[in-house]
Design a protein around this motif. Structure first.
Motif, short mmCIF file in Angstrom:
data_model
loop_
_atom_site.label_atom_id
_atom_site.label_comp_id
_atom_site.label_asym_id
_atom_site.label_seq_id
_atom_site.Cartn_x
_atom_site.Cartn_y
_atom_site.Cartn_z
N THR A 18 0.83 -1.21 0.00
CA THR A 18 0.00 0.00 0.00
C THR A 18 0.86 1.25 0.00
OG1 THR A 18 -1.76 -1.17 1.18
CG2 THR A 18 -1.84 1.22 1.21
N LYS A 19 1.91 1.24 0.81
CA LYS A 19 2.82 2.40 0.84
C LYS A 19 3.42 2.65 -0.53
CE LYS A 19 4.14 1.76 5.70
NZ LYS A 19 5.21 1.32 6.62
N SER A 20 3.84 1.59 -1.21
CA SER A 20 4.43 1.73 -2.54
C SER A 20 3.44 2.30 -3.54
CB SER A 20 4.92 0.36 -3.06
OG SER A 20 5.96 -0.13 -2.25
N SER A 21 2.19 1.79 -3.49
CA SER A 21 1.18 2.28 -4.44
C SER A 21 0.81 3.73 -4.14
CB SER A 21 -0.06 1.38 -4.41
OG SER A 21 -0.75 1.51 -3.19
N TYR A 22 0.79 4.12 -2.86
CA TYR A 22 0.49 5.50 -2.49
C TYR A 22 1.60 6.44 -2.98
CZ TYR A 22 -3.53 4.49 0.58
OH TYR A 22 -4.75 4.13 1.07
N LEU A 23 2.84 6.02 -2.81
CA LEU A 23 3.96 6.84 -3.28
C LEU A 23 3.93 6.99 -4.80
CD1 LEU A 23 6.91 5.62 -1.02
CD2 LEU A 23 6.04 7.96 -1.18
N LEU A 111 2.14 -25.10 14.50
CA LEU A 111 1.40 -24.19 15.37
C LEU A 111 1.54 -22.72 14.98
CD1 LEU A 111 1.91 -25.87 18.85
CD2 LEU A 111 -0.03 -26.04 17.28
N PHE A 112 2.69 -22.34 14.46
CA PHE A 112 2.86 -20.95 14.02
C PHE A 112 1.80 -20.61 12.98
CE2 PHE A 112 4.45 -17.68 11.19
CZ PHE A 112 5.03 -16.75 12.04
N TRP A 113 1.66 -21.49 11.97
CA TRP A 113 0.72 -21.22 10.88
C TRP A 113 -0.72 -21.47 11.30
CZ3 TRP A 113 2.49 -18.13 7.53
CH2 TRP A 113 3.88 -18.08 7.32
N TYR A 114 -0.89 -22.38 12.24
CA TYR A 114 -2.22 -22.59 12.82
C TYR A 114 -2.71 -21.27 13.44
CZ TYR A 114 -5.59 -23.92 16.47
OH TYR A 114 -6.69 -23.99 17.28
N PHE A 115 -1.83 -20.62 14.21
CA PHE A 115 -2.24 -19.38 14.86
C PHE A 115 -2.34 -18.22 13.88
CE2 PHE A 115 -1.14 -21.62 18.83
CZ PHE A 115 -2.30 -21.35 19.55
N VAL A 116 -1.57 -18.23 12.81
CA VAL A 116 -1.71 -17.20 11.77
C VAL A 116 -3.14 -17.20 11.23
CG1 VAL A 116 -1.12 -16.58 9.39
CG2 VAL A 116 0.69 -16.98 11.06
N ILE A 117 -3.63 -18.38 10.81
CA ILE A 117 -4.97 -18.39 10.21
C ILE A 117 -6.06 -18.26 11.28
CG2 ILE A 117 -4.12 -19.71 8.23
CD1 ILE A 117 -5.82 -22.10 9.24
N ARG A 118 -5.78 -18.74 12.48
CA ARG A 118 -6.75 -18.58 13.58
C ARG A 118 -6.96 -17.10 13.89
NH1 ARG A 118 -10.03 -20.03 16.77
NH2 ARG A 118 -9.16 -20.77 18.71
N PHE A 119 -5.87 -16.36 14.02
CA PHE A 119 -6.00 -14.94 14.34
C PHE A 119 -6.66 -14.17 13.21
CE2 PHE A 119 -3.23 -15.64 17.95
CZ PHE A 119 -3.63 -14.65 18.84
N LEU A 120 -6.32 -14.50 11.96
CA LEU A 120 -6.95 -13.82 10.83
C LEU A 120 -8.45 -14.08 10.79
CD1 LEU A 120 -4.30 -14.50 8.02
CD2 LEU A 120 -4.84 -12.27 9.04
N ALA A 121 -8.83 -15.34 10.96
CA ALA A 121 -10.24 -15.73 10.81
C ALA A 121 -11.08 -15.44 12.05
CB ALA A 121 -10.34 -17.22 10.46
N ALA A 122 -10.45 -15.34 13.21
CA ALA A 122 -11.21 -15.13 14.45
C ALA A 122 -11.23 -13.68 14.92
CB ALA A 122 -10.65 -16.01 15.57
N THR A 123 -10.41 -12.83 14.29
CA THR A 123 -10.39 -11.41 14.69
C THR A 123 -10.78 -10.48 13.55
OG1 THR A 123 -8.07 -11.00 14.06
CG2 THR A 123 -8.47 -11.89 16.29
N GLY A 124 -10.67 -10.96 12.31
CA GLY A 124 -10.96 -10.09 11.17
C GLY A 124 -9.84 -9.11 10.88
N ALA A 125 -8.66 -9.36 11.46
CA ALA A 125 -7.53 -8.46 11.25
C ALA A 125 -7.01 -8.53 9.81
CB ALA A 125 -6.40 -8.81 12.22
N ARG A 126 -6.54 -7.41 9.32
CA ARG A 126 -5.80 -7.41 8.06
C ARG A 126 -4.42 -7.99 8.35
NH1 ARG A 126 -8.45 -2.41 8.56
NH2 ARG A 126 -9.95 -1.97 6.88
N VAL A 127 -3.76 -8.51 7.32
CA VAL A 127 -2.45 -9.14 7.56
C VAL A 127 -1.44 -8.10 8.07
CG1 VAL A 127 -1.61 -8.89 5.17
CG2 VAL A 127 -0.73 -10.73 6.62
N SER A 128 -1.57 -6.84 7.63
CA SER A 128 -0.67 -5.79 8.12
C SER A 128 -0.91 -5.50 9.60
CB SER A 128 -0.85 -4.51 7.30
OG SER A 128 -2.19 -4.05 7.38
N GLU A 129 -2.12 -5.79 10.08
CA GLU A 129 -2.46 -5.62 11.50
C GLU A 129 -2.04 -6.85 12.30
OE1 GLU A 129 -6.39 -2.86 10.50
OE2 GLU A 129 -6.61 -5.02 10.83
#
Length: 267
Positions: A18-23, A111-129
């Motif tokens: 996003t930063k690159s596209s904004y610049l 477990l690292f990747w388990y929690f990556v998708i868990r946090f994304l799907a259970a919080t609605g966070a963007r990946v940058s968040e």
């Protein structure tokens, strides 16, 4: 103009893409018009409309508006153009595939990747968040983010996920700091997450087209509305400025539409 804006972007929560596209957009404006004036801004918008598709026009306008905010000229912000939305959502991971993916990652001790998708799907966070989440946020049960306009967005971590994540972190003996790190102990990049999710999709024979970080954010919204019809609350959770953006999740995915058509049309 460019250097000043680049410094401003470094202090934001925006992804590197996003930063690159904004610049790029601000450089494009600067090359063509130089001086920032309301007349030039309107001329740039007209030029964009004549040369680009609506989605690209809005991306460039979003960049210009971000720049205007950064220099205290919010009143000069340009309104977006209307984009015709499709009547369905595309390439969203199904709840069944999400459950399958999640369970197999846990079974195989990924477990690292388990929690990556868990946090994304259970919080609605963007990946940058997602990559900003720290142990301290998990202990607290939420992460607070502030937009450039000072508006607060709270990302809640559900109790079940909070408890499970704290157990995982205790096993790793991690008591503070960012939780999603790469093999060098540095905060993982959004690109690193996207690339590895595609590889894992192939390994577990899930269509890679539906496995990307934002797909799990879509899954969060779809699953939320299937259990709770409060679309205004969902808009707040998603960080949408307009509830109209959230309404797309009331629609069926293309796959869901096909299943319904095949099931009910027998004439």
């Amino acid at each position: 103009m460019i250097e000043e804006f680049e410094r401003h972007l470094r202090g934001t929560n925006l992804s590197e893409n996003t930063k690159s596209s904004y610049l790029f957009a601000v450089r494009q404006y600067n090359d063509q018009y130089g001086e920032v004036s309301q007349k030039n801004l309107r001329a740039y918008k007209v030029w964009l409309i004549e040369n680009y598709k609506p989605k690209t026009v809005n991306l460039r306008l979003r960049a210009i508006n971000c720049y205007l905010e950064s220099v205290g000229k919010e009143k000069w912000k340009l309104p977006f153009v209307r984009v015709q939305q499709k009547a369905f959502l595309e390439n969203v991971i199904s709840e069944a595939d999400y459950e399958y993916f999640k369970n197999y990652l846990k079974r195989d001790n990924e477990l690292f990747w388990y929690f990556v998708i868990r946090f994304l799907a259970a919080t609605g966070a963007r990946v940058s968040e997602l990559i900003q989440i720290k142990v301290e946020h998990i202990k607290l049960g939420h992460l607070d983010l502030y937009s450039k306009g000072g508006k607060l967005r709270r990302i809640y971590i559900p109790k079940a996920l909070q408890d499970e994540a704290l157990s995982w972190l205790a096993e790793k003996k991690q008591e503070s700091g960012f939780i999603f790190l790469n093999k060098y102990g540095e905060r993982i990049t959004t690109r690193g997450i996207s690339g590895q999710l595609k590889k894992l999709a192939v390994r577990y024979e899930i269509d890679p087209v539906v496995v990307y970080p934002h797909s799990f954010r879509h899954r969060f919204a779809k699953s939320f509305l299937e259990r709770c019809s409060d679309i205004a609350f969902l808009a707040d959770l998603m960080g949408h400025e307009s509830i109209e953006t959230t309404r797309i999740y009331l629609r069926k995915t293309a796959t869901e539409q096909r299943e319904i058509v095949d099931k009910i049309i027998d004439w």
